[in-house]
Structures are given as C-alpha cells and as structure tokens.
Design a protein around this motif. Sequence first.
Motif, PDB file in Angstrom:
ATOM      1  N   TYR A 294       0.646  -1.360   0.029  1.00  0.00           N
ATOM      2  CA  TYR A 294      -0.301  -0.074  -0.172  1.00  0.00           C
ATOM      3  C   TYR A 294       0.811   1.252  -0.005  1.00  0.00           C
ATOM      4  CZ  TYR A 294      -3.571  -3.466   1.229  1.00  0.00           C
ATOM      5  OH  TYR A 294      -4.304  -4.278   1.423  1.00  0.00           O
ATOM      6  N   GLN A 389      -9.135  -6.189 -10.419  1.00  0.00           N
ATOM      7  CA  GLN A 389      -9.760  -5.691  -9.073  1.00  0.00           C
ATOM      8  C   GLN A 389     -11.103  -5.939  -9.052  1.00  0.00           C
ATOM      9  OE1 GLN A 389      -7.755  -4.981  -6.210  1.00  0.00           O
ATOM     10  NE2 GLN A 389      -5.871  -5.503  -7.426  1.00  0.00           N
ATOM     11  N   PHE A 406      -7.377  -5.802   4.061  1.00  0.00           N
ATOM     12  CA  PHE A 406      -7.428  -4.392   4.306  1.00  0.00           C
ATOM     13  C   PHE A 406      -7.330  -3.946   5.616  1.00  0.00           C
ATOM     14  CE2 PHE A 406      -9.586  -3.404  -0.074  1.00  0.00           C
ATOM     15  CZ  PHE A 406      -8.586  -3.429  -0.850  1.00  0.00           C
ATOM     16  N   LYS A 415     -10.971   0.461   1.511  1.00  0.00           N
ATOM     17  CA  LYS A 415      -9.644   0.645   0.760  1.00  0.00           C
ATOM     18  C   LYS A 415      -9.712   0.438  -0.538  1.00  0.00           C
ATOM     19  CE  LYS A 415      -5.538   0.722   2.092  1.00  0.00           C
ATOM     20  NZ  LYS A 415      -5.260   2.133   1.802  1.00  0.00           N
ATOM     21  N   LEU A 419      -7.434   1.715  -3.688  1.00  0.00           N
ATOM     22  CA  LEU A 419      -6.413   0.716  -4.330  1.00  0.00           C
ATOM     23  C   LEU A 419      -6.502   1.100  -5.821  1.00  0.00           C
ATOM     24  CD1 LEU A 419      -4.233  -1.334  -3.684  1.00  0.00           C
ATOM     25  CD2 LEU A 419      -6.344  -3.258  -3.856  1.00  0.00           C
TER      26      LEU A 419
END
Length: 573
Positions: A294, A389, A406, A415, A419
């Motif tokens: 991240y 994703q 997360f 998130k 992301l």
Amino acid sequence: MKQKLFLFITFIIAVSGGVNAQAKLVEKITKHGNEIVITYEKYVLPNGLTLIIHEDHSDPVVHVDVTYHVGSAREEIGKSGFAHFFEHMMFQGSDHVADEQHFKIVSDAGGTLNGSTNRDRTNYFETVPSNQLEKMLWLEADRMGFLLDAVTQKKFEIQRSTVKNERGQNYDNRPYGLVSEFVSKNLYPYGHPYSWLTIGYIEDLNRVDVQDLKNFFLRWYGPNNATLTVGGDVKPAEVVKLVEKYYGPIPRGPEVKPVIVPATVLEKDRYAYFTDNYAKLPLLVAAYPTVPLYHKDMGALACLAQVLGQGKNSVLYQQLIKKQLALNASANSQLSELSGEFFFQFIPLPGKSLAQMDSLFRNALDSFEKRGVTDDDVAKFKGGIEAQQINGLQSVAGKVSQLAAFQTFSGNPNKIADLIKMYTSVTKEDVMRVYNEYIKSKHGVFVSILTKSMDANAVAAADNYKIDSSHYAAPEYGYNGLKYAKAKDNFNRGKIPGNGPNPTVKVPKFWRKDLPNGIKMIGTESTEIPTVTITVTIPGGHLLQAKDTSKIGLASFFSDMNGCRTTKTGQYY
C-alpha cells in the motif's frame, strides 16, 4: 460521499465480574451511486476482536474468514515455521470438536474450507450455505478459545512429519524450489523477519517441541490480534448476536505491537549461487528491495514489472526471448507488510552462460531507458489491473477476503476505491521515477542456480557476499509467563449448533429475444459490479467431427484461432 458512523468503544463490566460481550459499532459504509465500494459494518468486541460484516443477498451462501495478524514474520532465528505449523494444528480438533472433524462438519454442511499462512498473516475460511452460519462461527470460535488441551504429543508429531514432507515436496525436492529461500536470506539482513520462508527450516522443525508451539499460540492467537469477517446472505444484527455469544467470552490475549524494521539497503550488488539437483536448466534471479504494501509507489512498480517483463510486448520478451537469447525472461513486483521485492528471472538459451545473461539483462535495461514508457503501456496496465480488481469482487469470498486483508494490514477495510485509484492514476513519469529510484540507482542480489552437472565456475559472477550473523539479537516477543485461560460460558459449547431454515435460490430474472438472422439471445441484468459478460455458443465441436474422422481436431483448431474454448458439443467465446 461514503456514509461513515464512528462511535467510541466502551468496555462494560457485568455484575458477575465477567466481561459483557456486547460488540460496539464503530463504522458503517454504504454505497452511493455507481461508486466502487464494499459495503460493511465494523464492530469491536471488548476482548479486542474486530468483526466486519458484509451483507449480500445475491446468493444464499455465506463466507466466514478469521485472519490472525501473525505469520512467519513473528518468528525468530532458530524457531522458524511456527505459524505454518500451527495452521496445520488448527485443523486437528479442539475441546468441543473431535479429531479431524472440522473438515467433516464443513463438508457435511455442503461447504468448502481451507487455511493459508504467509509472512504476515494466517487465515482460516469457509464458504457454506447461509443456514450453516452459526455452525461455522462455533467451529472457528472453538479453536480460537479451546484449542490447546486438544494439542497432544501424538498430533504434534503427525503434523510435524506432514509439514516436513510438505517442505520436501514443494521446496527441497522440487526444481527451483529453494530459489526464494536462498534469495531471501541473501537479500535481507540476518534475522530480518523476511530472511526465511513461511515453511521454515527442517532443523528448526526438528528442534521445536509441543510447548514451543503452544506458547506461540498463546502469544499471537488471541481475539485482539484477529479479524473475523462474515459476508453473504446474512443479517448484521443476527451475526453480531452470534459473535457475541461464541467469541465474546474468549479472554483477550497479550498486547500485540506492530513490527518495525528499517528499510533494506544494499551497499553493492551481491552475487551468490547454489546447485539445484532437480533443475534441468540454469537460472539467474535478480532481486531488488522496494517498498511495503500500500505504499504510494505500489501501482507504479506493478506497471513497471508489466512493461519490463510480463507478456510478449514486454521489454525482456522483445530483447531476449524473441531474439532467441533466453528461454524465459520475466519481471515481478511483490509487496508485503514490511517490505517489497522486485524480481527478475532468466533461463538462458542453451549455449548462453549465466554471465552472458547478466550482461544481456543490463543491456535490456539500457534499451528500456531509451525506449521509455508509452501511453499504450500505461493504458494496457490500467485496463488490466482495474478489471482484475473489480472482477475479484464478483464472489462473496472475494469481497470478504479484501475486507479482511485491508483491515489486517491498514486498519481500514474501506480501501478498494483507494487501491483502484492508486493503480489507475499511474503515469509514465511515475513508472520511470520508480525505475530510477528502486532499480537503476540501487543494488540487487544476483543468484545463480546451477544444475548438478554444471561446474561452479558457470555462475554469473563469483560470490562476493557473506551473511553476517554477529549482530543478531532475538526479538523480545514476551513468551514468558503466558497462561492458558478458557472462556466461561452460560451455555453448552459442546452442543453443535443446528441448521437454520433452508435457503432458497433466487433465480435472476432473464429475457429472451430472437434476432432476424436466427441468433437466439438470452440475458439478465446485474449491477453488482460494472462489467458485462458475453458468451456465444455455436453448435459444433468434437461431436459433429465424429462423422468425418479426416477432420478431427478442426473444431479445436478453429476455437484456438478465435481465442475461445471447445467442448464436445459447442464452442464458447
């Protein structure tokens, strides 16, 4: 804007002197418009357990995930492999679940289950019909709070043999199986949490005893170091009530502080080698330390890996494989909680040495610098990663897994949009910047993997690095004085919860239409994720070829040319 509700967490002490297990809502995320978001409610119990609930009634199933924030990074020199070892032990029964019954109970309920361990976390999960939810929560709570008395010396020895056999199959006796272990111990300082693999070393597995393993459980497997995520065809209020019942009485474990390690810096390129008795071809691996999970450069590094070494349009493919200088050449960015690595792997074409491969690799990087990153490179990366994703959110298991990860690694389950934005906001300038920052201007570890028929002089370069163990100090994790305290209940935990009402499958509404040219259409609408799926079925396939054996294989050839797959009766695009 996403709706958030924050409340202060309070601890209520019951009159009896025990802890009232009332969970407190601390956050609620809902969806507005077409935003990409995984809706959830987040609760915290007085014993520190984090509960996340995702309500999704699209299918009559539920996915339960318990993630403990402990992996091999919580181990130490001489005691590796504990986290993975305990993953095995957690399936061997507990006070109220007989030996080997965990698998049977889930299977008999019509579900699937598994567990996994990596550097930074261990998780256990089940997907079952929604009327089996209480049973799954009971199962996971029993091994969280009532495991250790069921850990016998006999079970310990059986699972030790199993883990050692697993290491032999997947690492010691497998071609290139020891590459990641060898790279890790040469890349990271001695004693760094990532300097050994999750599977651990055989000598450590031989040395460990059952009490060592029990202490590891007592230290890291408390509810305050765990996230319980439940998603699917559930009602949050009912989930909270069940979690309070089964998990609330479990005592809090020792406090867990974040692991903090300095960034890995190499003073020069490190060269090392080993002989792989099972490999048929030599291999050269180059690894560079990068950034944690991240980090703001996560997306740019992933794009760089794709441009350099993923697919037939990549730099390494064009410069090395297409020119018949290498059989394989690839790049990959891997980020974990504490650090990350950028890997290159090369298998030279027969007749090319590893030293030549090293030189060709550096020449390919020079070509990349001249070529640069194009708009098409970035557009292709963004399209692929965004689809990846979003498609990962199609199943309830995918959404629950994301929420759990997360929460575990950032403390914020919300998130997914951040992301995706991290990936889709990558620019050409970002990609070149991370290349200059982490690859061009930095040193890496270069590991030559030789076959058993090769001489030691066949390495890319002579060894120039020796692991220094003189400054190692074992971490103070606090294993002394740990006590096993069981939950005190006002109900009978030994009674297996029954089934809830049988769920019904809601078939989505669909429409039909026949086109003038004879094509028959059938469709349905789903707004769960912003994707469209089209399947075309053409009568044909192997079945129709049976009448003319001279054309066997024609359907398969046709489907390959069109990028589809073939069955006996039809071709699907």
